[in-house]
Design a protein around this motif. Structure first.
Motif, PDB file in Angstrom:
ATOM      1  N   ALA A  12       0.823  -1.202   0.000  1.00 33.90           N
ATOM      2  CA  ALA A  12       0.000   0.000   0.000  1.00 33.90           C
ATOM      3  C   ALA A  12       0.857   1.252   0.000  1.00 33.90           C
ATOM      4  N   ASP A  13       1.962   1.221   0.768  1.00 33.13           N
ATOM      5  CA  ASP A  13       2.830   2.392   0.857  1.00 33.13           C
ATOM      6  C   ASP A  13       4.142   1.993   1.510  1.00 33.13           C
ATOM      7  N   THR A  14       5.183   2.776   1.263  1.00 29.69           N
ATOM      8  CA  THR A  14       6.476   2.578   1.909  1.00 29.69           C
ATOM      9  C   THR A  14       6.923   3.888   2.547  1.00 29.69           C
ATOM     10  N   PHE A  15       7.702   3.766   3.612  1.00 32.13           N
ATOM     11  CA  PHE A  15       8.261   4.912   4.319  1.00 32.13           C
ATOM     12  C   PHE A  15       9.701   4.596   4.695  1.00 32.13           C
ATOM     13  N   PRO A  16      10.581   5.609   4.734  1.00 36.85           N
ATOM     14  CA  PRO A  16      11.922   5.361   5.259  1.00 36.85           C
ATOM     15  C   PRO A  16      11.870   5.117   6.764  1.00 36.85           C
ATOM     16  N   LEU A  17      12.925   4.532   7.293  1.00 34.05           N
ATOM     17  CA  LEU A  17      12.978   4.192   8.715  1.00 34.05           C
ATOM     18  C   LEU A  17      12.655   5.402   9.583  1.00 34.05           C
ATOM     19  N   GLU A  18      13.144   6.579   9.176  1.00 27.38           N
ATOM     20  CA  GLU A  18      12.949   7.788   9.967  1.00 27.38           C
ATOM     21  C   GLU A  18      11.483   8.214  10.041  1.00 27.38           C
ATOM     22  N   GLU A  19      10.636   7.669   9.177  1.00 29.72           N
ATOM     23  CA  GLU A  19       9.222   8.042   9.166  1.00 29.72           C
ATOM     24  C   GLU A  19       8.335   6.898   9.653  1.00 29.72           C
ATOM     25  N   ALA A  20       8.868   6.122  10.592  1.00 29.64           N
ATOM     26  CA  ALA A  20       8.077   5.021  11.158  1.00 29.64           C
ATOM     27  C   ALA A  20       6.786   5.531  11.778  1.00 29.64           C
ATOM     28  N   GLY A  21       6.828   6.731  12.361  1.00 28.75           N
ATOM     29  CA  GLY A  21       5.624   7.305  12.959  1.00 28.75           C
ATOM     30  C   GLY A  21       4.528   7.527  11.935  1.00 28.75           C
ATOM     31  N   LYS A  22       4.891   7.991  10.740  1.00 31.20           N
ATOM     32  CA  LYS A  22       3.899   8.187   9.686  1.00 31.20           C
ATOM     33  C   LYS A  22       3.296   6.854   9.248  1.00 31.20           C
ATOM     34  N   ALA A  23       4.150   5.820   9.184  1.00 32.63           N
ATOM     35  CA  ALA A  23       3.651   4.487   8.846  1.00 32.63           C
ATOM     36  C   ALA A  23       2.634   4.012   9.886  1.00 32.63           C
ATOM     37  N   HIS A  24       2.902   4.315  11.159  1.00 33.39           N
ATOM     38  CA  HIS A  24       1.977   3.913  12.228  1.00 33.39           C
ATOM     39  C   HIS A  24       0.672   4.687  12.158  1.00 33.39           C
ATOM     40  N   GLU A  25       0.737   5.958  11.782  1.00 33.31           N
ATOM     41  CA  GLU A  25      -0.494   6.728  11.617  1.00 33.31           C
ATOM     42  C   GLU A  25      -1.385   6.085  10.559  1.00 33.31           C
ATOM     43  N   LEU A  26      -0.765   5.635   9.467  1.00 32.61           N
ATOM     44  CA  LEU A  26      -1.532   5.032   8.383  1.00 32.61           C
ATOM     45  C   LEU A  26      -2.082   3.668   8.781  1.00 32.61           C
ATOM     46  N   ILE A  27      -1.267   2.839   9.438  1.00 33.89           N
ATOM     47  CA  ILE A  27      -1.726   1.497   9.799  1.00 33.89           C
ATOM     48  C   ILE A  27      -2.845   1.580  10.834  1.00 33.89           C
ATOM     49  N   ALA A  28      -2.808   2.611  11.695  1.00 39.44           N
ATOM     50  CA  ALA A  28      -3.823   2.747  12.740  1.00 39.44           C
ATOM     51  C   ALA A  28      -5.174   3.160  12.184  1.00 39.44           C
ATOM     52  N   SER A  29      -5.203   3.641  10.940  1.00 41.56           N
ATOM     53  CA  SER A  29      -6.475   4.043  10.342  1.00 41.56           C
ATOM     54  C   SER A  29      -7.393   2.855  10.097  1.00 41.56           C
ATOM     55  N   GLY A  30      -6.796   1.656   9.968  1.00 35.18           N
ATOM     56  CA  GLY A  30      -7.590   0.453   9.722  1.00 35.18           C
ATOM     57  C   GLY A  30      -8.131   0.345   8.323  1.00 35.18           C
ATOM     58  N   ARG A  31      -7.677   1.216   7.423  1.00 35.34           N
ATOM     59  CA  ARG A  31      -8.218   1.221   6.059  1.00 35.34           C
ATOM     60  C   ARG A  31      -7.172   0.831   5.017  1.00 35.34           C
ATOM     61  N   THR A  32      -6.060   0.296   5.469  1.00 36.48           N
ATOM     62  CA  THR A  32      -4.981  -0.018   4.546  1.00 36.48           C
ATOM     63  C   THR A  32      -5.361  -1.178   3.630  1.00 36.48           C
ATOM     64  N   GLN A  33      -5.042  -1.027   2.377  1.00 32.00           N
ATOM     65  CA  GLN A  33      -5.258  -2.088   1.381  1.00 32.00           C
ATOM     66  C   GLN A  33      -3.918  -2.768   1.147  1.00 32.00           C
ATOM     67  N   GLY A  34      -3.752  -3.982   1.687  1.00 36.90           N
ATOM     68  CA  GLY A  34      -2.460  -4.644   1.606  1.00 36.90           C
ATOM     69  C   GLY A  34      -1.573  -4.240   2.772  1.00 36.90           C
ATOM     70  N   LYS A  35      -0.262  -4.078   2.509  1.00 36.45           N
ATOM     71  CA  LYS A  35       0.730  -3.903   3.566  1.00 36.45           C
ATOM     72  C   LYS A  35       1.495  -2.580   3.441  1.00 36.45           C
ATOM     73  N   ILE A  36       2.014  -2.133   4.597  1.00 36.87           N
ATOM     74  CA  ILE A  36       2.895  -0.976   4.674  1.00 36.87           C
ATOM     75  C   ILE A  36       4.282  -1.484   5.057  1.00 36.87           C
ATOM     76  N   VAL A  37       5.319  -0.914   4.441  1.00 35.90           N
ATOM     77  CA  VAL A  37       6.682  -1.399   4.645  1.00 35.90           C
ATOM     78  C   VAL A  37       7.625  -0.226   4.869  1.00 35.90           C
ATOM     79  N   LEU A  38       8.577  -0.403   5.804  1.00 32.39           N
ATOM     80  CA  LEU A  38       9.656   0.558   6.015  1.00 32.39           C
ATOM     81  C   LEU A  38      10.869   0.131   5.208  1.00 32.39           C
ATOM     82  N   THR A  39      11.473   1.063   4.498  1.00 33.06           N
ATOM     83  CA  THR A  39      12.726   0.785   3.796  1.00 33.06           C
ATOM     84  C   THR A  39      13.878   1.154   4.729  1.00 33.06           C
ATOM     85  N   VAL A  40      14.818   0.253   4.860  1.00 33.40           N
ATOM     86  CA  VAL A  40      15.890   0.428   5.843  1.00 33.40           C
ATOM     87  C   VAL A  40      17.225   0.680   5.160  1.00 33.40           C
ATOM     88  N   ALA A  41      17.568  -0.123   4.149  1.00 35.71           N
ATOM     89  CA  ALA A  41      18.876   0.045   3.499  1.00 35.71           C
ATOM     90  C   ALA A  41      18.726  -0.209   2.007  1.00 35.71           C
TER      91      ALA A  41
END
Length: 308
Positions: A279-308
């Protein structure tokens, strides 16, 4: 190394990137250089304190990882340079939002060759939950009818594909805007769970895969001898007793690391029968934004953090 740590429970803002010591692999462990880490609803629940799985902070959340073996301990199954993915230590802390994770080598498997690390990091927790519920617990077989709740979500969209790969007739519940997506996964029927009397349109099924705490309601469509698989109410002894008293079987699922099942899922992926949707990707530094999106309960598929 960089890792996401929280020193208190609370909103997404408690997640911070800090420098911590890189772990060293012990016997039968591998040190994985993490390229991507999946984000799951349980991560947000633990972070917020609503699900105190890890006790009191400080701790790091995150379990899904995909990366490359950097070093190995004596007796480990892999060698440096191998690409692996897995679900280390769940339900104990793994600090998966990090550049490196040391993990028992039997808790990871070879990454599917047809996926990149972002796609592979979307698979472990959600894929294992679906596999352990449908295959291990329900023993879903060809021709059986299965009802899948929240079919467009992280677990649900993989459950639909795994059920189809088993030859089942899949009835999927999803909101109307997501129907085309779920049909594209292979669902035979898609029903809007927001519609009045939606369960009446289901008919009788052999298996219910419930990820939405609808066990009592779902019991109405489950045939005698059928199986209710619950991933949200696995602790609910009253529900289990109600199901058993009605002549059905209850299977409460709490996912666990399992390299053999990861290998089976990877095989389906490389055969083109299962594909994670990002559904979306975020860099490690934006883990908080990823959590905001996952907490919405409306995600289609998965959210992933890119690390390296």
């Amino acid at each position: 190394m960089r890792a996401v740590i929280q020193k208190s429970v609370g909103g997404p803002e408690v997640l911070e990137v800090v420098e911590i010591d890189r772990p060293s692999p012990l016997g039968a462990e591998v040190l994985v250089r993490v390229h991507a880490s999946g984000v799951n609803p349980v991560d947000a629940a633990v972070r917020s304190g609503n699900y105190p799985l890890l006790g009191e902070p400080p701790f790091g959340v995150g379990w899904d990882i995909s990366g490359v073996v950097e070093a190995v301990g004596p007796g480990a199954r892999f060698k440096p340079g191998d690409e692996v993915f897995g679900l280390p230590f769940f339900p104990r802390a793994a600090t998966g939002y990090a550049e490196y994770v040391a993990v028992p080598s039997r808790q990871v498997a070879r990454k599917p060759a047809s996926l990149d690390h972002v796609q592979a990091a979307a698979l472990p927790l959600a894929g294992l939950t679906a596999w352990q519920g449908l295959v291990d617990a329900a023993r879903l077989s060809e021709g059986e009818r299965v009802l899948i709740h929240r079919a467009a979500g992280g677990v649900g969209h993989l459950a639909v594909q795994i059920a189809k790969a088993r030859g089942a007739h899949v009835i999927a519940l999803a909101s109307e805007p997501k129907h085309a997506f779920v049909r594209g996964l292979g669902a035979d029927e898609v029903i809007d769970y927001r519609a009045d009397g939606y369960l009446e349109a289901v008919g009788e099924v052999d298996v219910v895969f419930d990820s939405s705490s609808q066990g009592t309601a779902s019991l109405r469509v489950l045939r005698p001898g059928g199986v209710l698989v619950s991933i949200m109410e696995h602790w609910n002894t009253a529900l289990a007793a109600e199901v058993e008293a009605a002549g059905r079987r209850f299977a409460g699922i709490s996912v666990e690391p399992d390299y053999a099942s990861l290998e089976a899922i990877a095989k389906l992926v490389d055969e083109g029968r299962v594909r994670p949707h990002i559904a979306d990707t975020f860099p490690l530094e934006e883990a908080g934004k990823a959590h905001e999106l996952i907490a919405s309960g409306r995600t289609q598929g998965k959210i992933v953090l890119t690390v390296a």
